[in-house]
Design a protein around this motif. Sequence first.
Motif, PDB file in Angstrom:
ATOM      1  N   LEU A   1       0.996  -1.060   0.170  1.00 64.12           N
ATOM      2  CA  LEU A   1       0.472   0.254  -0.180  1.00 64.12           C
ATOM      3  C   LEU A   1       0.715   1.329   0.047  1.00 64.12           C
ATOM      4  O   LEU A   1       0.651   2.278  -0.397  1.00 64.12           O
ATOM      5  N   MET A   2       2.137   1.000   0.532  1.00 65.83           N
ATOM      6  CA  MET A   2       2.975   2.658   0.672  1.00 65.83           C
ATOM      7  C   MET A   2       3.846   2.147  -0.832  1.00 65.83           C
ATOM      8  O   MET A   2       3.158   3.927  -0.908  1.00 65.83           O
ATOM      9  N   GLY A   3       3.919   1.437  -1.430  1.00 67.76           N
ATOM     10  CA  GLY A   3       4.305   1.664  -2.399  1.00 67.76           C
ATOM     11  C   GLY A   3       3.367   2.225  -3.871  1.00 67.76           C
ATOM     12  O   GLY A   3       3.668   2.770  -4.587  1.00 67.76           O
ATOM     13  N   MET A   4       1.778   1.902  -3.093  1.00 66.14           N
ATOM     14  CA  MET A   4       1.148   2.594  -4.282  1.00 66.14           C
ATOM     15  C   MET A   4       1.229   3.403  -4.336  1.00 66.14           C
ATOM     16  O   MET A   4       0.534   4.427  -5.356  1.00 66.14           O
ATOM     17  N   CYS A   5       0.882   3.742  -3.177  1.00 69.19           N
ATOM     18  CA  CYS A   5       0.154   5.166  -2.912  1.00 69.19           C
ATOM     19  C   CYS A   5       1.984   6.709  -3.199  1.00 69.19           C
ATOM     20  O   CYS A   5       1.461   7.408  -3.747  1.00 69.19           O
ATOM     21  N   LEU A   6       3.034   5.913  -2.948  1.00 67.20           N
ATOM     22  CA  LEU A   6       4.099   6.670  -3.690  1.00 67.20           C
ATOM     23  C   LEU A   6       4.414   6.886  -4.921  1.00 67.20           C
ATOM     24  O   LEU A   6       4.763   7.757  -5.335  1.00 67.20           O
ATOM     25  N   GLY A   7       4.097   5.668  -5.301  1.00 66.03           N
ATOM     26  CA  GLY A   7       4.214   6.098  -6.555  1.00 66.03           C
ATOM     27  C   GLY A   7       3.253   6.802  -7.718  1.00 66.03           C
ATOM     28  O   GLY A   7       3.977   7.051  -9.042  1.00 66.03           O
ATOM     29  N   PHE A   8       1.797   6.606  -6.870  1.00 67.65           N
ATOM     30  CA  PHE A   8       0.622   7.803  -7.570  1.00 67.65           C
ATOM     31  C   PHE A   8       0.861   9.012  -7.130  1.00 67.65           C
ATOM     32  O   PHE A   8       0.387  10.091  -8.388  1.00 67.65           O
ATOM     33  N   LEU A   9       1.645   9.749  -5.828  1.00 61.79           N
ATOM     34  CA  LEU A   9       2.257  10.649  -5.871  1.00 61.79           C
ATOM     35  C   LEU A   9       2.649  11.506  -6.151  1.00 61.79           C
ATOM     36  O   LEU A   9       2.285  12.878  -6.694  1.00 61.79           O
ATOM     37  N   PRO A  10       3.323  11.788  -7.520  1.00 61.83           N
ATOM     38  CA  PRO A  10       4.159  12.430  -7.843  1.00 61.83           C
ATOM     39  C   PRO A  10       3.567  12.475  -9.142  1.00 61.83           C
ATOM     40  O   PRO A  10       3.756  13.934  -9.304  1.00 61.83           O
ATOM     41  N   HIS A  11       2.147  11.885  -9.846  1.00 59.67           N
ATOM     42  CA  HIS A  11       1.255  13.151 -10.799  1.00 59.67           C
ATOM     43  C   HIS A  11       0.535  12.946 -10.027  1.00 59.67           C
ATOM     44  O   HIS A  11      -0.309  14.063 -10.500  1.00 59.67           O
ATOM     45  N   ASN A  12      -0.176  13.149  -8.744  1.00 62.52           N
ATOM     46  CA  ASN A  12      -1.243  13.766  -8.172  1.00 62.52           C
ATOM     47  C   ASN A  12      -0.948  15.043  -7.069  1.00 62.52           C
ATOM     48  O   ASN A  12      -2.093  15.363  -6.944  1.00 62.52           O
ATOM     49  N   MET A  13       0.459  15.308  -6.951  1.00 62.12           N
ATOM     50  CA  MET A  13      -0.079  16.258  -6.344  1.00 62.12           C
ATOM     51  C   MET A  13       0.370  17.529  -6.705  1.00 62.12           C
ATOM     52  O   MET A  13      -0.023  17.127  -8.748  1.00 62.12           O
ATOM     53  N   HIS A  14      -0.104  18.817  -6.132  1.00 61.90           N
ATOM     54  CA  HIS A  14      -0.652  20.085  -6.790  1.00 61.90           C
ATOM     55  C   HIS A  14      -0.107  20.853  -7.887  1.00 61.90           C
ATOM     56  O   HIS A  14       1.436  21.105  -7.219  1.00 61.90           O
ATOM     57  N   PRO A  15      -0.102  21.187  -8.796  1.00 60.88           N
ATOM     58  CA  PRO A  15      -1.389  20.841  -9.752  1.00 60.88           C
ATOM     59  C   PRO A  15      -1.989  19.455 -10.481  1.00 60.88           C
ATOM     60  O   PRO A  15      -0.805  19.228 -11.118  1.00 60.88           O
ATOM     61  N   ALA A  16      -3.094  18.514 -10.207  1.00 66.00           N
ATOM     62  CA  ALA A  16      -2.709  17.001 -10.272  1.00 66.00           C
ATOM     63  C   ALA A  16      -2.734  17.206 -12.027  1.00 66.00           C
ATOM     64  O   ALA A  16      -3.613  17.859 -12.569  1.00 66.00           O
ATOM     65  N   ARG A  17      -1.755  16.102 -12.117  1.00 63.19           N
ATOM     66  CA  ARG A  17      -1.935  15.949 -13.541  1.00 63.19           C
ATOM     67  C   ARG A  17      -2.943  14.688 -13.918  1.00 63.19           C
ATOM     68  O   ARG A  17      -3.593  14.801 -15.491  1.00 63.19           O
ATOM     69  N   ILE A  18      -3.803  13.880 -12.650  1.00 62.31           N
ATOM     70  CA  ILE A  18      -4.846  12.724 -12.873  1.00 62.31           C
ATOM     71  C   ILE A  18      -5.000  12.482 -11.254  1.00 62.31           C
ATOM     72  O   ILE A  18      -4.045  12.800 -10.659  1.00 62.31           O
ATOM     73  N   PHE A  19      -6.424  11.761 -11.413  1.00 64.26           N
ATOM     74  CA  PHE A  19      -6.735  11.741 -10.523  1.00 64.26           C
ATOM     75  C   PHE A  19      -7.215  10.605 -10.154  1.00 64.26           C
ATOM     76  O   PHE A  19      -7.404   9.587 -11.135  1.00 64.26           O
ATOM     77  N   MET A  20      -7.181   9.669  -8.966  1.00 70.16           N
ATOM     78  CA  MET A  20      -7.146   8.101  -8.123  1.00 70.16           C
ATOM     79  C   MET A  20      -8.237   7.916  -8.912  1.00 70.16           C
ATOM     80  O   MET A  20      -8.931   7.179  -9.258  1.00 70.16           O
ATOM     81  N   GLY A  21      -9.183   8.622  -8.500  1.00 60.32           N
ATOM     82  CA  GLY A  21     -10.799   8.588  -8.696  1.00 60.32           C
ATOM     83  C   GLY A  21     -11.354   7.563  -7.781  1.00 60.32           C
ATOM     84  O   GLY A  21     -10.811   7.386  -6.798  1.00 60.32           O
ATOM     85  N   ASP A  22     -12.554   7.241  -7.701  1.00 64.72           N
ATOM     86  CA  ASP A  22     -13.470   6.004  -6.297  1.00 64.72           C
ATOM     87  C   ASP A  22     -12.595   4.719  -7.062  1.00 64.72           C
ATOM     88  O   ASP A  22     -12.040   3.834  -6.380  1.00 64.72           O
ATOM     89  N   SER A  23     -12.126   4.432  -8.120  1.00 62.38           N
ATOM     90  CA  SER A  23     -11.396   2.912  -8.992  1.00 62.38           C
ATOM     91  C   SER A  23      -9.975   3.056  -8.144  1.00 62.38           C
ATOM     92  O   SER A  23      -9.246   2.144  -7.158  1.00 62.38           O
ATOM     93  N   GLY A  24      -9.340   4.218  -7.465  1.00 66.45           N
ATOM     94  CA  GLY A  24      -8.383   4.629  -6.689  1.00 66.45           C
ATOM     95  C   GLY A  24      -8.476   4.332  -5.661  1.00 66.45           C
ATOM     96  O   GLY A  24      -8.442   3.702  -4.611  1.00 66.45           O
ATOM     97  N   SER A  25      -9.457   5.664  -4.574  1.00 65.43           N
ATOM     98  CA  SER A  25      -9.454   5.997  -3.355  1.00 65.43           C
ATOM     99  C   SER A  25     -10.031   4.447  -2.625  1.00 65.43           C
ATOM    100  O   SER A  25     -10.361   4.432  -1.397  1.00 65.43           O
TER     101      SER A  25
END
Length: 455
Positions: free
Chosen positions: A205-229
Amino acid sequence: MRDYLLTLCVTAAVTYLLTGPVRKFAIATGAMPEIRARDVHREPTPRLGGIAMFFGLCAGLLVADHLQNLNSVFELSNEPRALLSGAALIWLIGVLDDKFELDALIKLGAQMISAGVMVMQGLTILWLPIPGVGTVALTQWQGTLLTVALVVLTINAVNFVDGLDGLAAGMVCIAAAAFFLYAYRIWFGYTIEAAAPATLFAAILMGMCLGFLPHNMHPARIFMGDSGSMLIGLILAASAISITGQVDPDALKIFEGSTKAATHAALPVFIPLVLPLTIIAIPMADLVLAIVRRTWKGQSPFAADRGHLHHRLLEIGHSHSRAVLIMYFWSALIAFGTLAYSVHSTSMWIVLAVVFLSAVGLVLLLLPRFSPRAPRWAESVVPPRYRRRRTAPASASASAALSAAGPESAALPAGAVAAPAAAGESVRVPAGVNGSTAIGHRSRFTDRSKAGARG
């Protein structure tokens, strides 16, 4: 620990590398919903980030299955397969919701079914440790109902807090880090193999969040959506269920001696065991407040609004990044404070440190307009928002322009000055703005009463 770190890095790398192609796929398929009244972003942003996170989960489990020290988790327990089954189902429903916006009741039913799938494969709460009483065995129905309730609450708590760029991924990453340290201590310190699956789930779970955060930090280029949350919420719940309902408290040898001594010794151990919700206390508090607020107004508990904690931080004057950092701070304080107390419950320094940091957090919370200014000699190397404003020359020229403007200057609004223009025309420029920002004052948010758009 080395194998866990390798699994974490592989999960993070796969999630990070796949997020870019997933973003292009989301744009191509039109998974870019229109901006709603409760949203804080200004431009349509693609969703479906949960696709990359799900494949990161699959990669992490696959790598762990081929590592010598972690292979026993898959041989001795069916929990990894139970987690993957429930995660695949909730992820599929989340993808459909990101594209077609399913009804809230349909998503709630899918969450309950996903929890039921995990229960059927053995990932369930078998007993509850109660200080002073001991281990209380649960019946099959009691364990199932408690497991489903915990999964649904955790999923919706994470889903509700997913309102700012990088907020949900960062808070869940903090929670997973604290939970990983605790589960690893139970597994390695007490040599309890039943805690190994929870440790693995937290690392992935840590790896999933750390890998996604660079794309999701403000201003986000992509959202995780309900499929991610919903996916990361389910994994966090599965970790808590695994270590709470599967690890036998008697193996910790904390019920030895008198009842009073056993209760005192068990208390710091049971705090993270029974209350993994303290690790996500902020999202859970937001969930409870949202249900109470909407029910009090006569609305459905699933009706979207702008009353969440992160929305309130923005309304009182915090910037987007500062609001996210404040939420990170409180999540880390609660999670790691609980972890530290479970390790050294007799140390007064831990309590004093938590109290001091809480006071610091309250000061930062009550100073939304605070913006540090760099000294003059450092202004060339810091961002513009930390530089001091120079207004003296402009004030002198503005006074001269007003004196020469004559009666026409009386028509100017307060705080505006007349700027010289070519061909003898006068141009009214609001004070304190320039260039494309000269649009005057505009409310940061719409009226909350009109923000009841669909979530």
